[in-house]
Design a protein around this motif. Structure first.
Motif, short mmCIF file in Angstrom:
data_model
loop_
_atom_site.label_atom_id
_atom_site.label_comp_id
_atom_site.label_asym_id
_atom_site.label_seq_id
_atom_site.Cartn_x
_atom_site.Cartn_y
_atom_site.Cartn_z
N SER A 139 3.61 -6.57 9.39
CA SER A 139 2.98 -5.34 9.85
C SER A 139 1.62 -5.13 9.18
N ILE A 190 -0.84 -7.96 10.90
CA ILE A 190 -1.21 -7.86 12.31
C ILE A 190 -1.94 -6.55 12.56
N ALA A 209 -3.72 -3.41 14.73
CA ALA A 209 -3.25 -2.65 15.90
C ALA A 209 -4.44 -2.10 16.66
N ASN A 256 2.43 -5.68 16.60
CA ASN A 256 2.64 -5.08 15.28
C ASN A 256 3.97 -4.36 15.21
#
Length: 403
Positions: free
Chosen positions: A244, A247, A249, A258
């Motif tokens: 998280s 990645i 967003a 995500n």
């Protein structure tokens, strides 16, 4: 609103919660009516009543932190120890194919229902995600997705009320299809014929009692199960949080990636599936995983009844019932039309749809109650496969719809 038991009185709250869950399990395994309602729903109703009459608080550290934070994540790897993908692929045959057709129907039903009811129900994309997981897998996936999308407790409770009303109607319709002359005329039904020719009778105890029969379990089994669940959840949380953070967003596709790869439940499912598939002999030697995991899930159902407002449930449940019912209808259309096109037996179609909507236990329970003994194992396995893919597909649907 002040309650008779304060939120800080953890031991008293724990005693009430455990007593309610024990009573729910006893009723489910003792009385036919309770078996049909299910112990999980009875636990939810008990919590709802206790809160609305002022005995329990709507929020407490025991409910919000302990059960949601620890019991729920640990339940899932224990329940997924049955998800041996090699065995599922080898033994389910044609039923797995119609199950996948039904899963596609569930997704289409969720998207169609959100398009129709989206402006009428607040938070419907989250409900669509939860019900996609539930109507492909089962309660395990519903729990995971409710937590993954941080769904409001009252909305969760309202959805469960609507879902259980839908399920009651659905099972009556499904049983009607089995005995209906129209369906028997247009679909082959060798297992029904075999039962009718043999005059086989139902057993005299509830399906819940038959399913949860007594098993041998040792102290080592308990220790290994709890250790396994704790390790899997810890590893999954670490992997999810790491991805998280990595990645971005920046757009809808990256945001969906995500959400998907950052969810601990995606990795709990993946790791559990790997263990169940490649270490099946070791898993088979350990008892009690399903029992411990299911007990944790019962605690979860009690807790989601706690923040429920009866007035809000009565206001939201009718529309949610229409949404859930639409999803079920689309699933059944996909199963029966696909089954007809590919010449499946009526029993395979009915059990595959049941495994989608109700999960492996209800599918196996139906096979047992109808006397289709050769289909008990395959229906259990395809339903367990739903546990594996349900959370993934629910997260994808929820992300697409903006949950």
């Amino acid at each position: 609103m002040n309650s008779l038991i304060s939120p800080e009185n953890t031991w008293m709250l724990l005693a009430v919660m455990c007593a309610s869950v024990a009573a729910s399990i006893y009723l489910e395994q003792t009385y036919a009516w309770a078996s049909k309602v299910s112990g999980a729903v009875i636990a939810l109703i008990l919590a709802l009543v206790l809160v609305n009459v002022g005995v329990l608080p709507t929020h407490a550290p025991l409910f919000d932190d302990i059960v949601w934070g620890y019991a729920v994540p640990m339940a899932i790897p224990l329940l997924l120890l049955q998800a041996n993908m090699t065995k599922i692929w080898r033994e389910t045959g044609r039923m797995l194919f119609v199950f996948l057709i039904g899963s596609a129907g569930t997704i289409c039903g969720a998207l169609l229902g959100t398009a129709i009811f989206g402006s009428m129900i607040d938070g419907l994309p989250k409900v669509a995600a939860m019900m996609t997981g539930s109507y492909i897998g089962g309660g395990v996936n519903f729990v995971a997705l409710a937590d993954a999308f941080k769904t409001d407790g009252t909305l969760v409770s309202s959805t469960i009320v609507a879902d259980n009303l839908t399920m009651a109607v659905y099972f009556l319709v499904l049983l009607g299809c089995v005995s209906n002359a129209f369906f028997r005329r247009y679909f082959t039904h060798p297992h029904i014929d075999a039962v009718e020719q043999s005059g086989q009778a139902d057993e005299g105890k509830t399906l819940a009692a038959a399913y949860w029969s007594r098993k041998d379990i040792s102290l080592r089994d308990i220790a290994v199960n709890v250790m396994y669940a704790a390790v899997v959840v810890t590893l999954s949380k670490w992997v999810g949080s790491s991805l998280s953070a990595l990645i971005p967003a920046d757009n809808w596709l990256l945001h969906m990636a995500n959400t998907f790869f950052g969810s601990e439940y995606v990795w709990i499912t993946f790791i559990s599936m790997i263990v169940a598939t490649f270490f099946d002999k070791k898993v088979a030697s350990i008892s009690g995983a399903q029992e411990i995991g299911t007990y944790f899930i019962y605690l979860f159902f009690f807790v989601i009844g706690v923040p429920a407002s009866i007035s809000e449930i009565l206001r939201n449940a009718p529309l949610l019932f229409a949404f859930c019912f639409l999803m079920v209808v689309v699933n059944m259309l996909f199963c029966f039309v696909g089954g007809k096109l590919f010449r499946f037996n009526l029993e395979d179609i009915v059990l595959a749809s049941n495994a989608n909507i109700g999960g492996p236990t209800t599918a196996a329970g139906m096979a047992i109650s109808q006397g289709w003994t050769k289909l008990v194992g395959p229906s259990m396995l395809v339903g367990t496969f739903g546990y594996v893919i349900g959370t993934y597909l629910g997260i994808i649907v929820g992300s697409i719809l903006g949950a």
